[in-house]
Design a protein around this motif. Structure first.
Motif, PDB file in Angstrom:
ATOM      1  N   PRO A 131       0.816  -1.229   0.000  1.00  0.00           N
ATOM      2  CA  PRO A 131       0.000   0.000   0.000  1.00  0.00           C
ATOM      3  C   PRO A 131       0.846   1.275   0.000  1.00  0.00           C
ATOM      4  O   PRO A 131       0.502   2.250  -0.656  1.00  0.00           O
ATOM      5  CB  PRO A 131      -0.836  -0.130   1.275  1.00  0.00           C
TER       6      PRO A 131
ATOM      7  N   LYS B 193       1.025   4.076  -3.193  1.00  0.00           N
ATOM      8  CA  LYS B 193       0.301   5.285  -2.797  1.00  0.00           C
ATOM      9  C   LYS B 193       0.678   6.442  -3.726  1.00  0.00           C
ATOM     10  O   LYS B 193       1.848   6.665  -4.047  1.00  0.00           O
ATOM     11  CB  LYS B 193       0.622   5.646  -1.340  1.00  0.00           C
TER      12      LYS B 193
ATOM     13  N   GLU C 233      -2.570   2.667  -7.249  1.00  0.00           N
ATOM     14  CA  GLU C 233      -3.238   2.704  -5.939  1.00  0.00           C
ATOM     15  C   GLU C 233      -4.697   2.297  -6.068  1.00  0.00           C
ATOM     16  O   GLU C 233      -5.203   1.498  -5.266  1.00  0.00           O
ATOM     17  CB  GLU C 233      -3.129   4.095  -5.328  1.00  0.00           C
TER      18      GLU C 233
END
Length: 425
Positions: free
Chosen positions: A211, A215, A220
């Motif tokens: 994650p 990002k 994402e």
């Protein structure tokens, strides 16, 4: 009345015996209470089996490291043999593999059930300090920043993978290598790499924080959709596709050199910039026909990496091997090959892939004839003078033994530090 047999008379006399009566009474009591005891025993056994099964599957998927499993096992009333079998079961588990010949609906339902177990899709306790640990390594005045991804078990990180790391540091001793792997981010992984760590080479093994890596990138939204359970993960094991994504995302975040783990490194790569290699060329036009992302060298936030991540997110196909990897980089570069603002150098096949996967086996064989020896000498000279790396194409060559006197053995002898288990397949 028929005459009673000797056996019948013997049983009759025994029945009148006080000892026989006591044994018979005890037997009757046992069978009366056994029915009450068995459900409890079975329930307890089933519960213990379920706990053992959960322990043997969860760490392999989560990649939480083997320390947790060992401490839990030490508290269990099991024999050494049983403990060993549990540990082996954990290490031998395959990555996430979807059900064979499942329909899309069946596969998506299966994937939704698996989602809570997939620690690789989360920022967890092992990965939350991800950025800080990488920055600490790169503050060591690295000559180059190298990355590898390993999403299989630590046990399967074998002699060939160790050789890749070993030969990398033979050509770039002052480089810094990050191995993104939850399974190797463990005592077992540290043990495997100990001979190189003991020599002071800069190696960080770290559980990837996916994650964090994606990002503020085009990928994402793709990851969020995958985690929602509303996307078909595909029939190809998901970890293959995640490896393709991690390599793109980590280069975008930090810049440096991404490398697969089935190479022998012959020359220092630290002088190269914004480079990718062709796997094959068109024999008519002499232009590249297929690129390969097994070696990629890019500055952080390079616009081509944004295009790669965008292509991954918008065209993801989990049913075709390589579609999100080598085919992806080829598709994108085909669209932008004439755009000078990208400032990308595409190296010919002999730079990183001097031997095609179809012919790789010959490099492992010891020359048997004078003609073989001549070919080996010429090949050795060509590769040594023109190539930065030799790709071993592990899917093709993993089971091949490196024979003494072969081209591969001679290349390795000049490009390793530890040189352990060179001849192990």
């Amino acid at each position: 009345m028929a005459k009673k047999s000797p056996t019948y008379r013997l049983i009759g006399r025994a029945a009148k015996s006080p000892v026989f009566s006591t044994i018979a009474f005890a037997a009757i009591l046992f069978f009366m209470y056994a029915e009450r005891l068995m459900p409890s025993i079975c329930s307890k056994t089933s519960h213990e089996i379920l706990q053992t099964t959960q322990m043997s599957t969860t760490p392999a998927i989560q990649g939480e490291g083997e320390g947790q499993l060992s401490s839990t096992l030490n508290d269990m009333p099991v024999t050494i043999g049983t403990e060993r079998r549990i540990e082996d079961a954990v290490e031998n588990e395959d990555p996430l593999i979807p059900p064979f010949k499942a329909s899309i609906e069946e596969r998506m339902e299966w994937f939704r059930r698996k989602l809570p177990e997939l620690e690789i899709l989360k920022s967890n306790g092992l990965s939350e300090k991800f950025h800080g640990r990488i920055q600490e390594l790169f503050n060591k005045d690295c000559s180059a920043q190298f990355f590898m991804v390993w999403l299989s078990t630590a046990k399967s990180f074998g002699a060939r993978e160790f050789l890749a790391v070993d030969s990398l540091f033979s050509t770039s001793p002052n480089g810094c290598l990050v191995i993104l792997s939850s399974s190797m981010d463990s005592p077992k992984g540290q043990g495997i790499l100990k001979p190189l760590l003991d020599r002071g080479f800069n190696i960080l093994v770290i559980t990837p924080d996916l994650p964090f890596l994606v990002k503020n990138t085009p990928a994402e939204a793709w990851l969020d959709e995958l985690k929602s359970g509303n996307m078909d993960p595909g029939s190809v094991p998901l970890f293959n596709h995640l490896s393709d994504l991690i390599r793109l995302a980590v280069l975008y975040k930090y810049g440096g050199v991404y490398l697969d783990t089935d190479f022998v490194f012959l020359k220092d790569l630290s002088g190269l910039q914004n480079t990718i290699g062709a796997q094959s060329i068109n024999q008519v036009t002499k232009k590249w026909a297929r690129l390969n992302g097994a070696v990629m060298i890019f500055d952080a936030h390079h616009p081509l990496l944004v295009d790669f991540l965008q292509e991954y997110a918008t065209t993801f196909n989990g049913n075709r091997w390589g579609y999100n990897g080598p085919y992806l980089v080829s598709r994108v570069l085909e669209r932008v090959r004439d755009r000078s603002e990208y400032n990308v150098t595409i190296f010919p096949p002999n730079a990183f892939y001097p031997v095609d996967w179809i012919k790789i086996a010959k490099l492992f064989k010891k020359p048997e004839t004078e003609a073989d020896e001549k070919w080996a000498e010429e090949t050795l000279l060509d590769i040594s003078s023109e190539s930065y790396t030799v790709h071993l194409w592990n899917k093709r060559s993993r089971e091949l033994k490196i024979e003494e006197g072969s081209v591969m053995a001679r290349l390795i002898a000049d490009h390793c530090n530890i040189c352990e288990n060179v001849y192990d397949p």
